[in-house]
Scaffold this motif. Structure first.
Motif, PDB file in Angstrom:
ATOM      1  N   GLY A  89       0.790  -1.220   0.000  1.00  0.00           N
ATOM      2  CA  GLY A  89       0.000   0.000   0.000  1.00  0.00           C
ATOM      3  C   GLY A  89       0.818   1.264   0.000  1.00  0.00           C
ATOM      4  O   GLY A  89       0.275   2.351   0.260  1.00  0.00           O
ATOM      5  N   ALA A  90       2.071   1.169  -0.275  1.00  0.00           N
ATOM      6  CA  ALA A  90       2.904   2.382  -0.278  1.00  0.00           C
ATOM      7  C   ALA A  90       2.698   3.084  -1.614  1.00  0.00           C
ATOM      8  O   ALA A  90       3.472   2.931  -2.564  1.00  0.00           O
ATOM      9  CB  ALA A  90       4.370   2.014  -0.064  1.00  0.00           C
ATOM     10  N   GLN A  91       1.679   3.863  -1.670  1.00  0.00           N
ATOM     11  CA  GLN A  91       1.221   4.428  -2.930  1.00  0.00           C
ATOM     12  C   GLN A  91       2.211   5.369  -3.587  1.00  0.00           C
ATOM     13  O   GLN A  91       2.415   5.295  -4.800  1.00  0.00           O
ATOM     14  CB  GLN A  91      -0.090   5.169  -2.667  1.00  0.00           C
ATOM     15  CG  GLN A  91      -0.826   5.587  -3.900  1.00  0.00           C
ATOM     16  CD  GLN A  91      -2.118   6.307  -3.537  1.00  0.00           C
ATOM     17  OE1 GLN A  91      -2.115   7.196  -2.696  1.00  0.00           O
ATOM     18  NE2 GLN A  91      -3.198   5.907  -4.144  1.00  0.00           N
ATOM     19  N   ARG A  92       2.786   6.208  -2.832  1.00  0.00           N
ATOM     20  CA  ARG A  92       3.681   7.175  -3.467  1.00  0.00           C
ATOM     21  C   ARG A  92       4.928   6.503  -4.014  1.00  0.00           C
ATOM     22  O   ARG A  92       5.465   6.908  -5.034  1.00  0.00           O
ATOM     23  CB  ARG A  92       4.050   8.289  -2.479  1.00  0.00           C
ATOM     24  CG  ARG A  92       2.957   9.340  -2.416  1.00  0.00           C
ATOM     25  CD  ARG A  92       2.994  10.190  -1.193  1.00  0.00           C
ATOM     26  NE  ARG A  92       4.158  11.091  -1.175  1.00  0.00           N
ATOM     27  CZ  ARG A  92       4.089  12.351  -0.707  1.00  0.00           C
ATOM     28  NH1 ARG A  92       2.943  12.843  -0.284  1.00  0.00           N
ATOM     29  NH2 ARG A  92       5.180  13.096  -0.665  1.00  0.00           N
ATOM     30  N   VAL A  93       5.343   5.510  -3.313  1.00  0.00           N
ATOM     31  CA  VAL A  93       6.505   4.775  -3.823  1.00  0.00           C
ATOM     32  C   VAL A  93       6.125   4.117  -5.144  1.00  0.00           C
ATOM     33  O   VAL A  93       6.864   4.159  -6.128  1.00  0.00           O
ATOM     34  CB  VAL A  93       6.961   3.691  -2.811  1.00  0.00           C
ATOM     35  CG1 VAL A  93       8.102   2.879  -3.390  1.00  0.00           C
ATOM     36  CG2 VAL A  93       7.381   4.336  -1.508  1.00  0.00           C
ATOM     37  N   LYS A  94       4.952   3.554  -5.124  1.00  0.00           N
ATOM     38  CA  LYS A  94       4.495   2.889  -6.339  1.00  0.00           C
ATOM     39  C   LYS A  94       4.416   3.873  -7.495  1.00  0.00           C
ATOM     40  O   LYS A  94       4.850   3.588  -8.606  1.00  0.00           O
ATOM     41  CB  LYS A  94       3.126   2.257  -6.100  1.00  0.00           C
ATOM     42  CG  LYS A  94       2.553   1.600  -7.339  1.00  0.00           C
ATOM     43  CD  LYS A  94       1.137   1.135  -7.148  1.00  0.00           C
ATOM     44  CE  LYS A  94       0.172   2.287  -7.324  1.00  0.00           C
ATOM     45  NZ  LYS A  94      -1.234   1.847  -7.302  1.00  0.00           N
ATOM     46  N   ASN A  95       3.874   5.025  -7.247  1.00  0.00           N
ATOM     47  CA  ASN A  95       3.747   6.006  -8.319  1.00  0.00           C
ATOM     48  C   ASN A  95       5.109   6.450  -8.838  1.00  0.00           C
ATOM     49  O   ASN A  95       5.292   6.644 -10.039  1.00  0.00           O
ATOM     50  CB  ASN A  95       2.951   7.223  -7.845  1.00  0.00           C
ATOM     51  CG  ASN A  95       1.477   6.881  -7.642  1.00  0.00           C
ATOM     52  OD1 ASN A  95       0.992   5.878  -8.166  1.00  0.00           O
ATOM     53  ND2 ASN A  95       0.779   7.706  -6.879  1.00  0.00           N
ATOM     54  N   ALA A  96       6.021   6.586  -7.909  1.00  0.00           N
ATOM     55  CA  ALA A  96       7.368   6.976  -8.341  1.00  0.00           C
ATOM     56  C   ALA A  96       7.969   5.871  -9.206  1.00  0.00           C
ATOM     57  O   ALA A  96       8.698   6.140 -10.173  1.00  0.00           O
ATOM     58  CB  ALA A  96       8.252   7.253  -7.124  1.00  0.00           C
ATOM     59  N   CYS A  97       7.637   4.662  -8.886  1.00  0.00           N
ATOM     60  CA  CYS A  97       8.153   3.545  -9.691  1.00  0.00           C
ATOM     61  C   CYS A  97       7.550   3.558 -11.096  1.00  0.00           C
ATOM     62  O   CYS A  97       8.226   3.243 -12.077  1.00  0.00           O
ATOM     63  CB  CYS A  97       7.823   2.200  -9.036  1.00  0.00           C
ATOM     64  SG  CYS A  97       8.826   1.852  -7.592  1.00  0.00           S
ATOM     65  N   ILE A  98       6.307   3.909 -11.165  1.00  0.00           N
ATOM     66  CA  ILE A  98       5.664   3.952 -12.473  1.00  0.00           C
ATOM     67  C   ILE A  98       6.357   4.986 -13.355  1.00  0.00           C
ATOM     68  O   ILE A  98       6.664   4.733 -14.527  1.00  0.00           O
ATOM     69  CB  ILE A  98       4.167   4.271 -12.335  1.00  0.00           C
ATOM     70  CG1 ILE A  98       3.460   3.111 -11.638  1.00  0.00           C
ATOM     71  CG2 ILE A  98       3.529   4.531 -13.697  1.00  0.00           C
ATOM     72  CD1 ILE A  98       2.000   3.352 -11.351  1.00  0.00           C
ATOM     73  N   ALA A  99       6.628   6.139 -12.764  1.00  0.00           N
ATOM     74  CA  ALA A  99       7.328   7.180 -13.520  1.00  0.00           C
ATOM     75  C   ALA A  99       8.710   6.694 -13.933  1.00  0.00           C
ATOM     76  O   ALA A  99       9.175   6.925 -15.060  1.00  0.00           O
ATOM     77  CB  ALA A  99       7.433   8.452 -12.676  1.00  0.00           C
TER      78      ALA A  99
END
Lengths: 154, 699
Positions: A89-99
């Motif tokens: 659930g670490a959303q921001r980390v996930k989003n950074a990974c997507i970028a």
């Protein structure tokens, strides 16, 4: 501090984490998995995540440091980081990974480097958040109380 | 009945009760106890998923490596009900694991990934995953995975249930066993289960198993090989479960088992072929500009066909050896063949080829061409051509390749083993001997049935083959490396007469893989003898780029190795001008019955190595034999033809680098030689078939 107060603090804190996007609904799933038979489940999983992510971040750093960057490998690591961060659930980390992955796709080293920094930053931030969270929980437990479950209205 | 034996489906007894009751009634506890195998390299996910699955009351086994998972599954085939696997894993691609599981264990597999791209999901579907979950996986998604297990079982059990009530349990298996074995589903199920459980006493278990879990046919390596052999024999296009089943002749196997396995296999092949398209090396190789100068030799085509029946010969002759008719006028089938062979040789180094053959699973180019067929496969061959195929004649391009011979011969065998049997039809390779112009020599008239897809790939590089190397590859075999081989160009011997060679004029195009042609000669021919006798036509010898003598033994395939006569493709001698020994030496054949010497040796110049046969083509000899001008251009194809015709057909097969047979050219009794040489050595190549000495053939 009184138990109730600590509990309230915990709830508020957790909510703020959701509000700020550090955590997402998946974290709730994790929390639901925790039960008496496994009271430290969330803690264990999150710890595991940070252990693993540290390794991955190291690998990413090394990979980007190479004269010939292997983008496939890079992508593979980022992909994994994305998977595990999303699982807790670490959303921001996930989003950074997507970028990060997007830059890998176009093989933009600069972009990747920037993203790597961002991912690291996000990991660091969320780690701190978790630490605070756990501390609060511990306090509650130590006081004999029970950790309140978060009900998210959204 | 419950899981008394370790094989029961459910570890919990209670669940079995309900299952017993009949299939679709879900036990109270089911899906509790569902045995899940979880595979993911991410420890975080692994932990979370495990917890979730446990929360669903499943019985979870986790592992973080695909290899581990596979071995676990193999050790305990019945130990799991469903597998959940990540797509991206370091040691093995998740889809590959999926394939393995599907082929070997036939368990439902769920893929999962953080990647939700449509392509990936589609991949999951095409690879046979029964579901695809996007990470992060929620527990709700896992709660329902049992449906996949039930669905699969249900489909498998359908027949079974219909045949008798599942409740019968114990007796059921027996009944089905006793029942006519033609009842496929049941029989298969029971048989398989029976197979798995050796004793009948396990009825209970069986009962449980059947109700709970249909006994799966375990596709062991052996079984799978038998399957592949059968499929190859039939030809991938024509392989239908029923026939495969018949060919395989495995008791207890049902048509359905085969059908589902075939489906998977087809997917697998499709995938492979998509990946492994050879970049047309064949084309290149064929045309290797190296010396190959093949004269358009219709005869070659003839030769190629190996099976050229007398009538064909007549036709050939009538066709004027195609030369004229040949598109280019100079068909050089032989030459091509030579090349083909020659390259084959090099490729086929014995050792290599064998390995290749063994390893190469994919393309069986020559379906049905039994060049190296395994006995089983051979059995299926019905064409004489096939037999011809066996004879791997090492077509050696002269001179340098001496070593090649053997390999060729031998190799031929090997590649075949891979099950590349040319399909029946292809056995008769109708070499499409295409003249450099791409005209098929055969079409000239020779139309031997042999359709050889010869991709004379670089193998044939022998420079020595100059004359032969005409690009006019006589054999324009479409070297399709892919399984299409069987289909195409082999008009198979069955075409009596000389049918024009396949339309594939330029095999170059087709060639997409390196082909190692292996020439198989049918024993008992002594072309050489004949040739020798034809003094006036010495060119025969010379021309013969490849002389194949192959008797049309229909089943010589099997024995071929014994007979394999190394055939040296003689290249170059054709050209009148060149009658250099090289030409001749190229082809070494051991005419006559080769008793087992497969070793095609070929010293470039001397054929003799090969066999004890009398006919040894030696380059020098040939050259000598030939009068000063071997072949005047007009050499008389007729002469050639007749010479050729006299010979027993032979065949050669081409193998690609991987050892797969690409082309099998059956020739009937006549040496194959490149007309080009005879006519005008200078022509060069469109194809580069040159006589490569085996040694030179770059591998």
């Amino acid at each position: 501090m009184e138990l109730v107060q600590i509990q309230r603090r915990l709830v508020d804190y957790t909510k703020s984490l959701f509000m700020e996007g550090f955590l997402d609904a998946q974290f709730l799933q994790l929390q639901q998995l925790q039960d008496d038979s496994n009271p430290d489940f969330v803690f264990e999983v999150v710890s595991l995540f940070f252990e693993d992510s540290e390794k991955l971040l190291n690998e990413l750093t090394i990979a980007l440091d190479q004269p010939n960057v292997d983008f496939k490998k890079l992508d593979s690591h980022v992909h994994q980081l994305k998977g595990s961060s999303s699982s807790i659930g670490a959303q921001r980390v996930k989003n950074a990974c997507i970028a990060f992955r997007n830059y890998c796709d176009v093989q933009n080293i600069e972009g990747c480097l920037t993203c790597l920094q961002q991912v690291k930053q996000e990991c660091y931030l969320v780690k701190n958040k978790f630490e605070t969270l756990f501390r609060l929980e511990q306090q509650i437990m130590a006081s004999g109380g029970s950790v309140p479950t978060i009900e998210l209205g959204f | 009945m419950n899981s008394s034996s370790g094989k029961s489906y459910m570890s919990t007894a209670s669940s079995s009760v309900l299952w017993k009751a009949g299939g679709d009634v879900v036990a109270d506890q089911f899906p509790a106890g569902l045995r899940v195998l979880l595979v993911d390299d991410d420890p975080t996910c692994l932990m979370i998923l495990e917890k979730m699955l446990k929360a669903c009351q499943y019985n979870v086994t986790k592992c973080n490596r695909a290899e581990t998972a596979l071995s676990m599954l193999r050790e305990n085939r019945n130990g799991f009900d469903i597998v959940i696997s990540d797509v991206h894993m370091p040691d093995m691609d998740g889809f590959k694991l999926l394939e393995h599981i599907g082929l070997e264990m036939d368990l439902p597999v769920i893929m999962m990934s953080a990647d939700d791209g449509k392509n990936v999901v589609m991949k999951g579907v095409t690879h046979g995953a029964c579901d695809y979950l996007i990470k992060p996986v929620r527990i709700e998604a896992l709660k329902n995975i049992w449906q996949h297990v039930v669905r699969k079982r249900k489909n498998e059990w359908k027949d079974f249930e219909q045949s008798g009530s599942v409740e019968e349990g114990d007796r059921q298996p027996k009944q089905s066993e006793d029942a006519d074995y033609s009842s496929s589903a049941n029989e298969g199920n029971w048989k398989s289960s029976k197979r798995r459980k050796d004793d009948e006493d396990e009825n209970d278990e069986r009962d449980d198993t059947s109700t709970l879990k249909k006994p799966r046919v375990v596709w062991s390596v052996e079984l799978h090989q038998q399957f592949v052999a059968a499929v190859n024999q039939l030809g991938i296009e024509k392989a239908v479960p029923k026939k495969i089943l018949e060919l395989m002749n495995v008791p207890g196997l049902t048509r359905e088992n085969v059908a589902s396995h075939l489906q998977k296999y087809r997917l697998y092949l499709r995938r492979l072929s998509g990946v492994s398209q050879h970049p047309s090396n064949l084309n290149n190789s064929f045309m290797n500009p190296q010396d190959a100068t093949f004269g358009p030799l219709d005869l070659q085509a003839l030769a190629a066909t190996g099976q050229l029946p007398a009538q064909s010969l007549a036709t050939l002759q009538a066709a004027g050896l195609g030369r004229s008719t040949a598109k280019s006028g100079i068909p050089m089938p032989l030459i091509d063949q030579r090349n083909i062979f020659s390259f084959e040789n090099p490729k086929l180094r014995f050792g290599e080829v064998q390995q290749h053959v063994n390893n190469n699973k994919q393309t069986n180019l020559l379906h049905g061409i039994p060049t190296t067929m395994e006995p089983k496969q051979l059995a299926g061959l019905h064409h004489t051509a096939q037999s011809v195929g066996n004879m791997n004649m090492p077509v050696l391009s002269h001179s340098s390749q001496s070593s090649q011979n053997n390999p060729l011969l031998m190799q031929m065998a090997q590649p075949q083993a891979r099950g590349q049997m040319l399909n029946d039809s292809t056995v008769g390779l109708a070499p499409r001997l295409l003249s450099p112009r791409g005209q098929s020599m055969l079409s000239n008239g020779m139309a031997t049935n042999v359709s050889t897809r010869i991709g004379v790939p670089e193998n044939i590089r022998a420079p020595s083959y100059n004359p032969v190397s005409q690009t006019s590859s006589m054999l324009n075999f479409p070297m399709n490396h892919t399984s299409e081989l069987p289909g195409n160009s082999f008009p198979l011997v069955s075409t009596p007469g000389i049918s024009s060679l396949a339309p594939k004029v330029a095999f170059q195009e087709d060639v997409n893989s390196e082909i190692k042609g292996s020439v198989g000669f049918m024993p008992s021919y002594d072309i050489f003898n004949d040739l020798n006798q034809h003094k006036p036509q010495n060119w025969e010898l010379q021309n013969v780029g490849m002389m194949f003598n192959s008797s049309q033994h229909s089943n010589s395939l099997q024995g071929n190795l014994d007979h394999t006569q190394s055939v040296l493709v003689q290249q170059g001698f054709l050209s009148g001008q060149n009658r250099n020994s090289t030409v001749i030496s190229k082809a070494m054949f051991s005419a006559g019955d080769c008793s087992g010497h497969v070793n095609a040796q070929n010293s470039n110049q001397h054929l003799n190595s090969l066999l004890d046969n009398t006919v040894r083509v030696k380059s020098e000899r040939v050259a000598d034999a030939a009068p000063a001008n071997l072949y005047p251009d007009h050499f008389g194809q007729e002469d050639l033809m007749s010479a050729l015709l006299k010979q027993v057909g032979s065949f050669f097969s081409l193998y690609d680098t991987d050892g797969d047979i690409i082309l099998l050219i059956l020739t009937s009794k006549f040496p194959i030689f490149l007309q080009q040489d005879i006519i005008a050595p200078a022509e060069n190549n469109d194809f580069d078939f040159d006589g490569y000495s085996i040694d030179n053939i770059p591998v």
